[in-house]
Write an enzyme that holds these catalytic residues in place. Structure first.
Site, PDB file in Angstrom:
ATOM      1  N   GLY A  16       0.791  -1.241   0.000  1.00 54.55           N
ATOM      2  CA  GLY A  16       0.000   0.000   0.000  1.00 54.55           C
ATOM      3  C   GLY A  16       0.814   1.277   0.000  1.00 54.55           C
ATOM      4  N   ARG A  69     -15.019 -15.362 -10.735  1.00 51.85           N
ATOM      5  CA  ARG A  69     -14.479 -13.994 -10.795  1.00 51.85           C
ATOM      6  C   ARG A  69     -15.590 -12.951 -10.893  1.00 51.85           C
ATOM      7  NH1 ARG A  69      -9.234 -13.282 -11.517  1.00 51.85           N
ATOM      8  NH2 ARG A  69      -8.016 -15.091 -12.043  1.00 51.85           N
ATOM      9  N   HIS A 113       1.467   0.620 -13.157  1.00 55.77           N
ATOM     10  CA  HIS A 113       2.280  -0.573 -13.448  1.00 55.77           C
ATOM     11  C   HIS A 113       3.746  -0.159 -13.518  1.00 55.77           C
ATOM     12  CE1 HIS A 113       3.216  -4.540 -14.999  1.00 55.77           C
ATOM     13  NE2 HIS A 113       3.989  -3.946 -15.880  1.00 55.77           N
ATOM     14  N   ASP A 149      -2.793  -4.982 -18.170  1.00 57.55           N
ATOM     15  CA  ASP A 149      -1.856  -3.855 -18.334  1.00 57.55           C
ATOM     16  C   ASP A 149      -1.873  -3.322 -19.768  1.00 57.55           C
ATOM     17  OD1 ASP A 149      -1.083  -4.157 -15.656  1.00 57.55           O
ATOM     18  OD2 ASP A 149       0.426  -5.654 -16.174  1.00 57.55           O
TER      19      ASP A 149
HETATM   20  C1  GRF Z   1       3.615  -1.027  -7.477  1.00 59.12           C
HETATM   21  O1  GRF Z   1       4.912  -1.206  -7.971  1.00 59.12           O
HETATM   22  C2  GRF Z   1       2.630  -0.880  -8.594  1.00 59.12           C
HETATM   23  O2  GRF Z   1       3.165  -0.252  -9.724  1.00 59.12           O
HETATM   24  C3  GRF Z   1       2.298  -2.307  -8.932  1.00 59.12           C
HETATM   25  O3  GRF Z   1       2.273  -2.965  -7.694  1.00 59.12           O
HETATM   26  C4  GRF Z   1       3.100  -2.281  -6.770  1.00 59.12           C
HETATM   27  C5  GRF Z   1       2.253  -1.949  -5.587  1.00 59.12           C
HETATM   28  O4  GRF Z   1       3.020  -1.409  -4.548  1.00 59.12           O
HETATM   29  N1  GRF Z   1       1.064  -2.427  -9.665  1.00 59.12           N
HETATM   30  P1  GRF Z   1       2.297  -0.780  -3.283  1.00 59.12           P
HETATM   31  O5  GRF Z   1       1.397  -1.855  -2.690  1.00 59.12           O
HETATM   32  O6  GRF Z   1       1.512   0.418  -3.735  1.00 59.12           O
HETATM   33  O7  GRF Z   1       3.406  -0.418  -2.344  1.00 59.12           O
END
Ligand code: GRF
Length: 209
Positions: A16, A69, A113, A149
């Site tokens: 997070g 899902r 991403h 993505d």
């Molecule tokens: C980040 O690197 C984001 O780009 C990817 O997952 C990771 C999440 O990190 N989708 P966090 O939980 O926000 O620290």
């Protein structure tokens, strides 16, 4: 807070830090929005702890409690709608979302991403980048569509790949940019300055975010 304040829902599976960057930007006044709810598919997600520390509604929705899902996504949509969410941020949400999720929120779901898409989608983006030997990687903020993505790109920030980088050192360098760009994109969205034309995302002001 005024009624026009954008209400965000954040979905996260892990630590997070991007959620935290949104909270920090709201706290410092650089992002004029409010987080209405945080949802996780992982019971022990640090993101839920961070949300609760800010007294935000935060829910673990267990994927195993749903037959498929679509059923899970319907529950997530209900939770988001029940908190009047207008924009959804996938901040490290490690699940594919279905039409049940996307249809009610057309062009209202944004993902971050850690690569320059379309390079290195999916899991282990940093590992993919290092294995390929690219000299530049970065992060991409994009609208979510039904492919992984893949949706229209809102903003990208490049980050150098250095000799001797490990997955973790590259991830850390990219994360600094993620934390900067995501709240800025949300503010542009809140200001109504982001418009989608097919795959092209137009940003009023012509400024790069
Ligand atoms: C980040 O690197 C984001 O780009 C990817 O997952 C990771 C999440 O990190 N989708 P966090 O939980 O926000 O620290």
């Amino acid at each position: 807070m005024s009624d026009s304040t954008l209400v965000i829902g954040v979905l996260a599976s892990g630590r997070g830090s991007n959620l935290q960057s949104i909270l920090n930007a709201i706290g410092s006044g650089t992002l004029k929005a409010r987080i209405g709810v945080v949802v996780s598919d992982k019971r022990d997600a640090e993101a839920l702890v961070k949300a609760k520390a800010h007294h935000l509604p935060a829910f673990f929705l267990d994927p195993r409690a749903y037959a498929d899902r679509e059923g899970y996504d319907e529950a997530v949509v209900q939770t988001l709608a029940g908190h009047q969410v207008e924009l959804i941020i996938l901040a490290g949400f490690m699940r594919l979302v279905t039409k049940k999720f996307l249809d009610p929120f057309q062009n209202k779901v944004i993902n971050i991403h850690p690569s320059l898409l379309p390079a290195f989608p999916g899991l282990h983006a940093h590992r993919q980048a290092l294995a390929y030997g690219v000299k530049v990687s970065g992060c991409t903020v994009h609208f979510v569509d039904s492919e992984v993505d893949h949706g229209p790109i809102i903003s990208q920030v490049s980050v150098p790949v250095l000799e001797g980088d490990t997955e973790s050192s590259l991830a850390d360098r990219i994360l600094v940019e993620e934390h900067r760009v995501l709240p800025r994109v949300i503010q542009y969205y809140a200001d109504g300055k982001i418009r989608c034309e097919g795959r092209k995302v137009l940003i009023e002001d012509g400024l790069s975010i």
